[in-house]
Design an enzyme around this catalytic site. Sequence first.
Site, short mmCIF file in Angstrom:
data_model
loop_
_atom_site.label_atom_id
_atom_site.label_comp_id
_atom_site.label_asym_id
_atom_site.label_seq_id
_atom_site.Cartn_x
_atom_site.Cartn_y
_atom_site.Cartn_z
N LYS A 71 -9.79 -79.74 -33.35
CA LYS A 71 -8.42 -79.36 -33.71
C LYS A 71 -7.88 -80.32 -34.77
O LYS A 71 -8.24 -81.50 -34.76
CB LYS A 71 -7.51 -79.47 -32.47
N ARG A 90 -11.63 -70.40 -21.35
CA ARG A 90 -12.16 -69.17 -20.75
C ARG A 90 -13.58 -69.36 -20.22
O ARG A 90 -14.01 -68.65 -19.31
CB ARG A 90 -12.07 -68.03 -21.77
N1 BES Z 1 -5.79 -75.19 -24.92
C1 BES Z 1 -5.81 -74.33 -26.04
C2 BES Z 1 -4.62 -73.39 -26.07
C3 BES Z 1 -3.28 -74.03 -26.32
C4 BES Z 1 -2.79 -74.16 -27.59
C5 BES Z 1 -2.51 -74.46 -25.26
C6 BES Z 1 -1.56 -74.75 -27.81
C7 BES Z 1 -1.27 -75.05 -25.46
C8 BES Z 1 -0.80 -75.19 -26.75
C9 BES Z 1 -7.07 -73.48 -26.01
O1 BES Z 1 -8.18 -74.08 -25.46
C10 BES Z 1 -7.41 -73.16 -27.43
O2 BES Z 1 -7.73 -74.05 -28.14
N2 BES Z 1 -7.31 -71.88 -27.79
C11 BES Z 1 -7.62 -71.45 -29.10
C12 BES Z 1 -8.50 -70.22 -29.00
C13 BES Z 1 -9.10 -69.79 -30.29
C14 BES Z 1 -10.13 -70.81 -30.76
C15 BES Z 1 -9.76 -68.44 -30.08
C16 BES Z 1 -6.32 -71.13 -29.81
O3 BES Z 1 -5.39 -70.62 -29.17
O4 BES Z 1 -6.20 -71.42 -31.00
MN MN Z 2 -9.27 -75.21 -26.91
#
Ligand code: BES
Ligand code: MN
Length: 513
Positions: free
Chosen positions: A290, A364
């Site tokens: 990230k 997931r």
């Molecule tokens: N933990 C994150 C989701 C999240 C984002 C929670 C912001 C709280 C605040 C999750 O694991 C994630 O990174 N999701 C990605 C999925 C994508 C790569 C398909 C996302 O939402 O960008």
């Molecule tokens: Mn994630």
Amino acid sequence: MEISLSRKLDLESGREVLLLPLAEGALAENQLFAALDRSLDGALARAAAQEDFQAKSGQALVLNTLGKVAVQRVVLLGLGEAARVGAERRRRMAGRAAEQLRRVRAASVLMVCQAVPGEAFEPAREAAALVEGLNLALYRFGKYKSENGDKPPYAGPKNVELLVTDDKGKAAGKAAEIQSAVERALLVTTAVHTARDLINEIPQEMTPERLAESSAALVEGIPGLSCSVLDEAAMEREGMQASLAVGRGSYNRPRFIQLSWTPPETADSAEHLVLVGKGVTFDSGGLNLKPGDSMLSMKADMSGAAAVICALTVIARLRLPLKVSGLISAVENMPSGRSYRPDDIVRSFGGVNIEIGNTDAEGRLTLADALGWAVARCGATRIVDLATLTGACMVALGVQTAGVFGQPESWRDTVLAAAAATGEKCTALPLDEDLADDIKSEYADVRNTGATRYGGAITAALFLQRFVKDTPWTHLDIAGPAWTDKRRDYAGPGGTGFGVRLLVRLAESLCRG
Ligand code: BES
Ligand code: MN
Ligand code: ZN
């Protein structure tokens, strides 16, 4: 915090602060306001007029009684339009009242809970809402603040005296019911504090191992509630390759945590409610790292797990006649030479092969193992999962609301009804089959990311659906409401503990049949 009930407004009780919530409208027509104003020789009405206090939602007026009565301060609190006053308005108002108490470090408080004209006033429910708002707002994560000066952090009032009144006499004769509702409110909100502590703990400390240790410590001494933990080798034996893949890149090894509450006598039901919480103790994104700003608050990626653990302690303490389990696949998602990669294919517990499109869609994968376990090992008759799963859900609904998916819709609606009673905002979103194409995989059974960003919360939910088979299941995407950067009424800043209250309410609603 000790709570006692009182029958009438006693200004000579020597309480430091009197909290008097009022709805908009003619203040003088409010009997308590009028009585208090008389005791203060009209100072209250004058102050309200001069300060333009109209009891609008969020307004507050503090008046020092300067020795006229034994109560040192009167705080008038606005509830807003009478027609919109209800439990959640009271919760939020009480949350703001807590700030007034903090300001003067009040040790003893007299709080009024009175019906608003025309309101469907349920004395026990409204009193509990006030106590919830107050106790939730008093929370602070102060562990890493060095004490400066001689003052210890303010821990809230020691004594709260509650005066519950309405002109229809509904509250009279209900003292026992009100007392038990406020005791329950204290129990539940204290569990929310614990959930917040788990979430707010720094990620260096709150590793999968520590989350497992915390779970074990929290169930300690609660009869009928147990905690068992699988370490990495045991997870390996059980075939939880999806979770193990996510955890592979981290120095901190995965754990699988199972909590179970077995009531002494299961009221003739074979129901087994299984609560699954996403327990990613820190989500860096893995090799799909990230950007820095998006990594902030990713210690809260185990908020679902915290809610499940803390809700279970309440369910067991209330001795609810319903079998309830909690499952958490705890991992840390980190990049390293051992990390799982995009294009890897991993096998979930239960044997579904998953192609990795993005290592940041890790939640997931861990849920796939836990949901599979809920079905095959626990024999769940109903499942609820809570997960900080997608940024897309925040884009769709904003940060205060959870997206709720489920099968059948009746079970999803049961969860929504429980949530509505707690003020934890939830909105139903569709499991739109037409989007399932998006997570088809060329080489494996399914892919962990969609072909596009569109409908990201839905494709994530569709992915999870594969692992619950036909079991009634509700998924709450709590990415938004699990965390707040700013203080909001009775939460934050930090982890909110979202979900604890609705899970307890849900379990209670299943017991009532
Ligand atoms: N933990 C994150 C989701 C999240 C984002 C929670 C912001 C709280 C605040 C999750 O694991 C994630 O990174 N999701 C990605 C999925 C994508 C790569 C398909 C996302 O939402 O960008
Ligand atoms: Mn994630
Ligand atoms: Zn995550």
